[in-house]
Enzyme design. Structure first.
Site, PDB file in Angstrom:
ATOM      1  N   LYS A 183      49.587  64.810  26.101  1.00 22.18           N
ATOM      2  CA  LYS A 183      49.525  65.220  24.705  1.00 22.18           C
ATOM      3  C   LYS A 183      49.991  66.667  24.548  1.00 22.18           C
ATOM      4  CE  LYS A 183      48.031  61.258  23.580  1.00 22.18           C
ATOM      5  NZ  LYS A 183      48.922  60.352  22.841  1.00 22.18           N
ATOM      6  N   HIS A 321      53.449  50.767  22.390  1.00 25.03           N
ATOM      7  CA  HIS A 321      52.256  51.607  22.513  1.00 25.03           C
ATOM      8  C   HIS A 321      51.086  50.743  22.995  1.00 25.03           C
ATOM      9  CE1 HIS A 321      48.426  52.505  20.315  1.00 25.03           C
ATOM     10  NE2 HIS A 321      48.649  53.725  20.754  1.00 25.03           N
TER      11      HIS A 321
HETATM   12 MG    MG Z   1      51.737  58.070  21.076  1.00 26.13          MG
END
Ligand code: MG
Length: 388
Positions: A183, A321
């Site tokens: 992230k 995803h």
């Molecule tokens: Mg993502």
């Protein structure tokens, strides 16, 4: 053949992780079971699925609208022409009766869970892995030797440190993964660059490390990050701005020479059409991450793949995803580019059972019938509780 019961349970996600925008400490997932009157070894054949990760359980929509419609349908109206399997498209049409088009939000995830349970059910009726059922249905060979995989993680934790990130990726490497995703956007640019450099000490090179902003950036921030990460030659730069801001996506694609990835928060074919027309996605390069479990199931997802192909993209550019078994079977069955894995987070749904071979950058499903959710130790107790 008929459906005898449909059950749903909201299963909490374990752990306390956060991306740039969302903490998952309160998140849950709808696990559904569709039970039939077909008996195997004295027990009814049951199809299981869930609505992927990231959009909460959808208990209300399922119990108040979708499940009652499915229960009240004439049994034969849900079967395919042979009468031996359920027809996922007919099931989807049935559960969406009296629903207006557009506004694809939580309803798309609720429908996805039920539609995917039909694929698990059909595969079990044929006593074969779901990817075999899927590739036969869509006239594909299937990537039976496995698909490309990477370990997704690198979230922000309350006790944040770059060493924690390094240790996490080291553990994934020991599990056999050679590519990673982390992230960004939950810290400032300087801190994120330090995190990326720490992660690169494990990934080895930029093409083994993707970064994901989870839709947080405005255009200025998106371009500042794009410029700052260009020298690392990263695998991809994911979900940069708001998922529906196709103009922002296009402007970043025009400015950034590396690959970009997006689509996990697009829940319908028309949304994906707009991404391909207006989002600046580059054929042969950028990555589409739509997720059947969030987007009405495999029927709608396969139409999304047809659509991107009709606009000059390759299905090898699709990486769903989710990082779980259902999307692994879909990626194998539809011959997609690959899929992610959540070996360390989003339990009991994330990652793959030990029987799934991980190595050489690939992962492949086991021979278990259906999606093989029963092989996942942490999930099995929840399945058992739904079967009773
Ligand atoms: Mg993502």
């Amino acid at each position: 053949m008929r459906i005898t019961a449909i059950r749903e349970i909201a299963v909490p996600l374990e752990g306390n992780v956060a991306n740039a925008l969302v903490s998952f400490a309160e998140h849950d997932v709808s696990l559904v079971a569709i039970e039939t009157d077909v008996l195997r070894n004295g027990k009814p054949v049951i199809g299981y699925a869930f609505d992927s990760i990231g959009r909460y359980a959808q208990s209300g929509i399922l119990r108040d609208r979708l499940i009652p419609r499915l229960k009240s349908a004439a049994p034969d109206s849900l079967l395919d022409a042979s009468g031996a399997l359920f027809d996922p498209e007919k099931v989807l049409r049935t559960i969406l009766r009296n629903e207006k088009p557009g506004g694809h939000g939580d309803r798309a995830a609720a429908a996805g869970a039920l539609e995917l349970a039909v694929w698990d059910l059909n595969a079990k009726l044929k006593d074969e892995p779901a990817h075999v059922t899927i590739s036969r249905h869509f006239g594909r060979q299937g990537k039976r030797n496995g698909v490309n995989v990477y370990a997704a993680g690198g979230y922000y934790y309350p006790e944040e440190s770059t060493q924690r990130l390094v240790d996490e990726f080291k553990a994934y490497r020991e599990l056999g993964f050679d590519a990673f995703k982390m992230k960004i956007g939950g810290a400032d640019l300087d801190k994120d660059l330090a995190r990326i450099e720490a992660a690169l000490t494990i990934a080895g090179k930029g093409q083994r490390l993707a970064v994901d902003a989870n839709g947080r950036f405005d255009l200025g921030t998106a371009l500042a990050y794009a410029e700052a990460i260009t020298p690392y030659d990263l695998r991809w730069y994911e979900e940069i701005g708001d998922p529906l801001d196709f103009d922002l996506n296009r402007q970043v694609a025009e400015a950034y020479s590396g690959r970009i990835a997006t689509g996990e928060n697009l829940f319908s074919v028309p949304d994906v059409k707009n991404l391909t027309l207006f989002g600046g996605m580059r054929p042969g390069k950028d990555i589409f991450q739509m997720d059947a479990g969030l987007a009405y199931g495999l029927t709608e997802y396969s139409r999304m793949i047809d659509l991107i192909e009709s606009h000059g993209f390759d299905r090898a550019q699709a990486y769903p995803h989710g990082g779980h078994l259902i999307n692994l079977h879909i990626a194998v069955g539809l011959e997609l580019g690959g899929c992610e894995a959540y070996p360390g987070v989003f339990q009991p749904f994330g990652g793959y059972p030990s029987g799934c071979g991980i190595g050489g950058g690939l992962v492949r499903p086991t021979d278990a019938a259906g999606f093989g959710l029963e092989e996942k130790d942490a999930l099995r107790p929840w399945l058992t509780s739904l079967a009773d």
